[in-house]
Write a protein that holds these residues in place. Structure first.
Motif, PDB file in Angstrom:
ATOM      1  N   PHE A 186     -40.435  57.883 105.126  1.00  0.00           N
ATOM      2  CA  PHE A 186     -40.382  57.508 103.706  1.00  0.00           C
ATOM      3  C   PHE A 186     -41.768  57.497 103.062  1.00  0.00           C
ATOM      4  O   PHE A 186     -42.177  56.508 102.460  1.00  0.00           O
ATOM      5  CB  PHE A 186     -39.716  56.129 103.535  1.00  0.00           C
ATOM      6  N   TRP A 187     -42.494  58.550 103.209  1.00  0.00           N
ATOM      7  CA  TRP A 187     -43.818  58.701 102.585  1.00  0.00           C
ATOM      8  C   TRP A 187     -44.801  57.636 103.058  1.00  0.00           C
ATOM      9  O   TRP A 187     -45.843  57.448 102.447  1.00  0.00           O
ATOM     10  CB  TRP A 187     -43.725  58.615 101.056  1.00  0.00           C
ATOM     11  N   LEU A 204     -35.560  61.281  95.278  1.00  0.00           N
ATOM     12  CA  LEU A 204     -36.857  60.637  95.037  1.00  0.00           C
ATOM     13  C   LEU A 204     -36.715  59.234  94.476  1.00  0.00           C
ATOM     14  O   LEU A 204     -37.409  58.320  94.911  1.00  0.00           O
ATOM     15  CB  LEU A 204     -37.634  61.449  93.990  1.00  0.00           C
ATOM     16  N   VAL A 205     -35.868  59.101  93.474  1.00  0.00           N
ATOM     17  CA  VAL A 205     -35.792  57.816  92.764  1.00  0.00           C
ATOM     18  C   VAL A 205     -34.544  57.040  93.142  1.00  0.00           C
ATOM     19  O   VAL A 205     -34.318  55.950  92.629  1.00  0.00           O
ATOM     20  CB  VAL A 205     -35.871  58.010  91.225  1.00  0.00           C
ATOM     21  N   GLY A 206     -33.754  57.607  94.070  1.00  0.00           N
ATOM     22  CA  GLY A 206     -32.504  56.962  94.449  1.00  0.00           C
ATOM     23  C   GLY A 206     -32.564  56.266  95.795  1.00  0.00           C
ATOM     24  O   GLY A 206     -31.530  56.072  96.437  1.00  0.00           O
ATOM     25  N   LEU A 207     -33.753  55.866  96.228  1.00  0.00           N
ATOM     26  CA  LEU A 207     -33.869  55.153  97.502  1.00  0.00           C
ATOM     27  C   LEU A 207     -33.335  53.729  97.381  1.00  0.00           C
ATOM     28  O   LEU A 207     -33.202  53.015  98.360  1.00  0.00           O
ATOM     29  CB  LEU A 207     -35.327  55.125  97.976  1.00  0.00           C
ATOM     30  N   PHE A 227     -34.801  49.478 100.747  1.00  0.00           N
ATOM     31  CA  PHE A 227     -34.133  50.754 100.500  1.00  0.00           C
ATOM     32  C   PHE A 227     -32.674  50.702 100.931  1.00  0.00           C
ATOM     33  O   PHE A 227     -32.312  50.066 101.928  1.00  0.00           O
ATOM     34  CB  PHE A 227     -34.847  51.899 101.237  1.00  0.00           C
ATOM     35  N   ASP A 228     -31.867  51.396 100.170  1.00  0.00           N
ATOM     36  CA  ASP A 228     -30.436  51.481 100.444  1.00  0.00           C
ATOM     37  C   ASP A 228     -30.056  52.931 100.158  1.00  0.00           C
ATOM     38  O   ASP A 228     -29.982  53.343  99.002  1.00  0.00           O
ATOM     39  CB  ASP A 228     -29.685  50.515  99.516  1.00  0.00           C
ATOM     40  N   LEU A 229     -29.903  53.689 101.229  1.00  0.00           N
ATOM     41  CA  LEU A 229     -29.717  55.131 101.074  1.00  0.00           C
ATOM     42  C   LEU A 229     -28.247  55.532 100.971  1.00  0.00           C
ATOM     43  O   LEU A 229     -27.921  56.712 101.092  1.00  0.00           O
ATOM     44  CB  LEU A 229     -30.368  55.866 102.257  1.00  0.00           C
ATOM     45  N   SER A 230     -27.397  54.551 100.697  1.00  0.00           N
ATOM     46  CA  SER A 230     -25.955  54.853 100.726  1.00  0.00           C
ATOM     47  C   SER A 230     -25.562  55.879  99.666  1.00  0.00           C
ATOM     48  O   SER A 230     -24.540  56.542  99.800  1.00  0.00           O
ATOM     49  CB  SER A 230     -25.147  53.576 100.564  1.00  0.00           C
ATOM     50  N   GLN A 238     -30.393  64.761 102.018  1.00  0.00           N
ATOM     51  CA  GLN A 238     -31.348  63.951 101.239  1.00  0.00           C
ATOM     52  C   GLN A 238     -31.959  62.870 102.125  1.00  0.00           C
ATOM     53  O   GLN A 238     -33.159  62.616 102.076  1.00  0.00           O
ATOM     54  CB  GLN A 238     -30.643  63.301 100.035  1.00  0.00           C
ATOM     55  N   VAL A 239     -31.131  62.245 102.941  1.00  0.00           N
ATOM     56  CA  VAL A 239     -31.634  61.209 103.839  1.00  0.00           C
ATOM     57  C   VAL A 239     -32.671  61.811 104.789  1.00  0.00           C
ATOM     58  O   VAL A 239     -33.741  61.243 105.018  1.00  0.00           O
ATOM     59  CB  VAL A 239     -30.479  60.549 104.635  1.00  0.00           C
ATOM     60  N   HIS A 240     -32.372  62.999 105.288  1.00  0.00           N
ATOM     61  CA  HIS A 240     -33.322  63.644 106.186  1.00  0.00           C
ATOM     62  C   HIS A 240     -34.654  63.916 105.477  1.00  0.00           C
ATOM     63  O   HIS A 240     -35.736  63.627 106.006  1.00  0.00           O
ATOM     64  CB  HIS A 240     -32.743  64.949 106.744  1.00  0.00           C
TER      65      HIS A 240
END
Ligand code: FES
Ligand SMILES: [Fe+2]
Lengths: 176, 459
Positions: free
Chosen positions: B273-274, B187-190, B284-287, B293-295
């Motif tokens: 992404f909502w 949630l907060v790690g995008l 956003f950096d989903l690394s 989680q990405v899904h």
């Protein structure tokens, strides 16, 4: 945004003071009588209506955080709230709270332009919701800016300083 | 509050009511009394709030040395401080001399807390560092640690969310959060810099039981079209009827439960992404996220969730009626105040990378929906006030009235766990069934019945 800080009542004529006090009284009565649409007519198109968050803090000037808000509305936001109330399905206000707004300690001073006046007033709202056996009191002080127009005074900005840090009423479904 | 007479809270025999809860839950029912009973409430304060990890603050509220906020763990006021070393301390706000509260503000910055009664002074690590008239009064210095403010024995944080436990005997925070921690990370790690509070909490008191709010945010999607239908009527919300169909609930164990929405199916394939707008999404950096989680954040992001016992959140797209919209994120804590009273503490969260203007818009629109003046939340507060009244009803008690949690039992909708789910916990493919609420209460009962209550004097 700078908050209006009235300095006293001596700077304006008695008839200006009377007009402002009458405006506040009329507003309060319209809201107490459920005449929100008539009240809405008293709002300027460039309205900014805010309720900043207040905390217990020292020094006293640190109590009010003017960058964090319970509510920060423009006129369209207020319109949206009224539209929702009018659906009859805004359940926190179905039936509407019975309220009595007591306005007092009115101070009026000249505003930053010839057509503007700044007003400080105290407001105590008695609220009894629906079938509640109890009542809620919402105490606050308001810093308002009003504009003279051809149709009378209009509310340009209102900052509501709640007396409480944690509200004892369960929501701000009533206008302050 | 504002009543002429103090309410007399009903009091049951605790073992009896817990036994009835156990019997009831076996049949997806709950006895009404648990929503307003002083024996239940007292046990909750001791057994749940006294022995679990409880959220106390977000690190962005106390960024600098000396910063502090006053918070609560159950009924206990605690001071959450950032000390000179950058460490976080969770301290009891009662002076060791006579109990005067050494911190009289909600927040501030100070290296010391000086008690206003006799002047004992504590460092912001809790240590007693000063006693007036030391030689004449005490002869020799008191041991600063022995006579320091009580310290929460366990403090830890996850993505800036600081949790504390008043009992040393708890599993590590990561184990306690389990899959809920994994989802919180998502949630907060995008973005690697995460989120921050937009300001101090909006606080207000509701004559409701804290569990009702926690269960609602665990995944009560069923109430949305009815209670919040007014928002759709005036055009600031849409698709409220679809929540059941497109709900994607998660049970993570330990009473933690989140409700996802299959956004890209329900709205349109591009609604990832909502529904965050490009100016946010492009950052956003989903690394830091794993594949599942990405899904989830791309397609099925959770709209609400509850981390047991009393921390919840809302994330969703919100319109303000003047043509603006934002994806808002609000974390909220349901502070227990009394058997039928809670205090809501609601924070708007914004991305650390957002500029002031963008952050203000998200926070203001967040408040317009969730907060004391929120057009969604106002209505929840009133709906939630019914349960404690029912629970105090002599008639309901005599009839042993139960609340109905059997929604899924005869539903035609397949509510079985999603066997293709590779993430933690249990995921289902429908919002119907009230499984998350049952998950919350089953864990509540387990904690309430746990026999290891050595800290309690009277049982
Ligand atoms: S009670 Fe704090 S110094 Fe005495
Ligand atoms: Fe709701």
């Amino acid at each position: 945004m700078s908050a209006p800080t009235p300095t006293g009542t001596t700077a304006v004529d008695a008839d200006v003071y009377t007009a402002v006090a009458t405006f506040l009284a009329r507003e309060a009565r319209l809201l107490d009588e459920g005449r929100e649409e008539e009240w809405f007519e008293l709002l300027a198109d460039d309205l900014l209506y805010t309720i900043p968050i207040r905390q217990a803090a020292e020094p006293r000037t640190a109590e009010i955080n003017r960058s964090a808000f319970r509510l920060r509305d423009n006129k369209m936001n207020v319109r949206t709230r009224l539209n929702r109330l009018a659906t009859g399905h805004a359940y926190s206000e179905v039936p509407p709270s019975r309220t009595m707004r007591l306005v007092g300690s009115v101070e009026v001073s000249p505003g930053p332009g010839p057509d503007l006046v700044d007003v400080s007033s105290a407001l105590l709202v008695y609220r009894q919701r629906g079938i509640d056996p109890h009542f809620d009191l919402i105490p606050c002080r308001r810093n308002d800016r009003l504009r003279w127009t051809g149709e009378g005074l209009r509310l340009v900005s209102r900052e509501v300083i709640l007396t409480e840090t944690s509200l004892l009423t369960p929501n701000l479904g009533v206008l302050l | 509050m504002n009543e002429t007479t103090a309410p007399a809270w009903p009091r049951s025999d605790l073992d009896d009511i817990l036994a009835r809860t156990e019997t009831g839950l076996a049949d997806d029912l709950l006895p009404v009394e648990i929503f307003n009973d002083s024996a239940v409430f007292q046990a909750e304060v001791e057994r749940i709030f006294g022995r679990s990890w409880v959220f106390v603050a977000h690190e962005s509220e106390i960024p600098n040395p000396g910063d502090f906020v006053q918070r609560r763990i159950g009924l206990d006021p605690v001071i959450v401080t950032r000390d000179g070393e950058g460490g976080i301390n969770v301290l009891s706000n009662y002076c060791r001399h006579r109990g005067t509260q050494v911190c009289q503000t909600d927040q501030g910055n100070s290296r010391f807390f000086k008690c206003n009664y006799h002047g004992w002074t504590y460092a912001n690590t809790g240590e007693l560092v000063g006693t007036p008239f030391l030689r004449r009064a005490y002869g020799e210095p008191l041991d600063g640690k022995e006579w320091g403010l009580l310290r929460a024995p366990r403090v830890d944080s996850r993505h800036g969310f600081v949790f504390a436990s008043l009992s040393a005997d708890v599993e590590p925070l990561g184990d306690y959060l389990g899959g809920a921690g994994w989802m919180l990370d998502a949630l907060v790690g995008l973005h690697p810099d995460g989120m921050r509070v937009a300001g101090p909490p909006d606080r207000y008191q509701v004559k409701a039981n804290w569990k009702t709010a926690a269960e609602n945010f665990a995944g009560d999607i069923y109430h949305v079209p009815n209670l919040h239908g007014s928002m759709q009527e005036i055009g600031i919300a849409g698709g409220l009827d679809a929540g059941g169909e497109f709900g994607r609930p998660y049970e993570f164990g330990n009473g933690h439960a989140f409700m996802g929405i299959a956004w890209t199916t329900a709205v349109h394939p591009g609604f990832e992404f909502w529904g965050y707008p490009p100016e946010i999404k492009d950052h956003f950096d989903l690394s830091g996220l794993d594949e599942m989680q990405v899904h989830v954040v791309t397609h099925d992001g959770p709209i609400v969730g509850t981390i047991f016992p009393n921390l919840s959140f809302y994330r969703g797209i919100a319109m303000d009626g003047s043509g603006l919209s934002s994806v808002i994120t609000s974390f909220r804590q349901w502070q227990p105040v009394g058997p039928g009273e809670l205090e809501v503490w609601s924070w708007q969260f914004v991305w650390t990378f957002q500029d002031e203007q963008s952050a203000l818009q998200d926070a203001v629109i967040g408040q317009m929906q969730f907060g004391s003046a929120g057009v969604a939340e106002q209505d929840d507060t009133v709906a939630w006030e019914g349960a404690p009244r029912a629970a105090a009803s002599p008639w309901a008690r005599r009839e042993r009235m139960m609340f109905h949690f059997q929604q899924g039992n005869k539903s035609e909708v397949d509510q079985s766990p999603d066997l293709t789910w590779k993430g933690p916990g249990i995921r289902r493919l429908t919002g119907f069934g009230e499984h998350n609420q049952l998950h919350f209460y089953r864990h509540w009962l387990r904690v309430m019945q746990a026999r290891d209550h050595s800290a309690e004097g009277d049982r």
